[in-house]
Design an enzyme around this catalytic site. Structure first.
Site, PDB file in Angstrom:
ATOM      1  CG  HIS A 134      -2.360  -0.813   1.153  1.00  0.00           C
ATOM      2  ND1 HIS A 134      -3.117  -0.774   0.277  1.00  0.00           N
ATOM      3  CD2 HIS A 134      -2.311  -2.068   1.729  1.00  0.00           C
ATOM      4  CE1 HIS A 134      -4.057  -1.628   0.285  1.00  0.00           C
ATOM      5  NE2 HIS A 134      -3.740  -2.418   1.215  1.00  0.00           N
ATOM      6  CG  ASP A 141      -6.963  -3.597   1.137  1.00  0.00           C
ATOM      7  OD1 ASP A 141      -6.275  -4.534   0.650  1.00  0.00           O
ATOM      8  OD2 ASP A 141      -6.615  -2.884   2.138  1.00  0.00           O
ATOM      9  CD  GLU A 198      -4.963  -8.828   4.766  1.00  0.00           C
ATOM     10  OE1 GLU A 198      -4.976  -8.020   3.718  1.00  0.00           O
ATOM     11  OE2 GLU A 198      -4.830  -8.629   5.876  1.00  0.00           O
ATOM     12  CG  HIS A 201      -3.903  -7.124   0.165  1.00  0.00           C
ATOM     13  ND1 HIS A 201      -3.547  -5.761   1.043  1.00  0.00           N
ATOM     14  CD2 HIS A 201      -2.861  -7.300  -0.556  1.00  0.00           C
ATOM     15  CE1 HIS A 201      -2.433  -5.605   0.646  1.00  0.00           C
ATOM     16  NE2 HIS A 201      -1.866  -6.255  -0.149  1.00  0.00           N
TER      17      HIS A 201
END
Length: 220
Positions: A134, A141, A198, A201
């Protein structure tokens, strides 16, 4: 839209320039063409290149696991190469009756440090000393919504920290597994890779080698 400011100082007859460390959140009056952007590593605002995304930028609100707003405004800055890949993926989803909904995009290093102070646990927040994708402008996301804006059932909420959020967790309803597979397959086909723990992500391939950035944004 990129925002560049140069400050010029005159000291003993010498000129010095200092490039701004801010990105402008001001919207372009017309949509811009991402293919016209020649610098693949420069940062741009996704909202200037498409109207076909849904934005729910969680860290610009207190509706997140930190229970605190840490972004000054609800923007989605990414590197040009990331935007190109994301636009390509979204075009495939649109053909199938869906679109990408974004929860998070580029995150300045200073905000990563702020998040670490709130939750100094590497299980939940990347240590700013190492940084995250990020911070490099290569991570998003996301989830999917139908053309009426209804989210597909992915089994857990965004930023759910438990084994149920993992791509490898299979004890879920068939429709949830199907939705996760659908999201993952299209993203992988468009130069992204998934993050095992995740489901939301995705990192642009190769973005782990980009520099960590602390470019902040001016909110309009």
């Amino acid at each position: 839209m990129k925002f560049k400011v140069f400050l010029v100082f005159i000291v003993s007859g010498l000129f010095f320039s200092c490039k701004s460390t801010y990105l402008d959140s001001k919207k372009s009056p017309v949509l811009l063409n991402i293919s016209a952007e020649k610098d693949e590593n420069s940062f741009v605002n996704l909202k200037n290149y498409s109207n076909d995304f849904v934005f729910d930028m969680k860290y610009a609100t207190a509706d997140n696991f930190l229970k605190e707003q840490v972004y000054p405004c609800s923007e989605c800055f990414l590197r040009v190469k990331t935007v190109k890949a994301l636009l390509a993926a979204n075009s495939v989803f649109l053909e199938k009756g869906f679109k990408i909904k974004l929860f998070d995009c580029y995150r300045p290093k200073a905000i990563q440090e702020k998040m670490w102070k709130i939750v100094p646990d590497a299980n939940y927040v990347a240590n700013p000393k190492k940084g995250s994708i990020h911070n490099r402008g290569g991570a998003v996301d996301i989830t999917l919504v139908d053309l009426n804006g209804k989210e597909l059932d992915m089994g857990t909420t965004f930023d759910f920290f438990g084994e149920e959020a993992s791509h490898n967790f299979s004890n879920l309803p068939e429709n949830v597994l199907k939705n996760r597979k659908f999201l993952k397959e299209i993203m992988l086909q468009n130069n992204f890779k998934s993050f095992d723990s995740e489901w939301w992500h995705y990192n642009l391939n190769g973005s782990n080698t980009d520099e960590i950035s602390n470019l902040k944004w001016n909110c309009n």
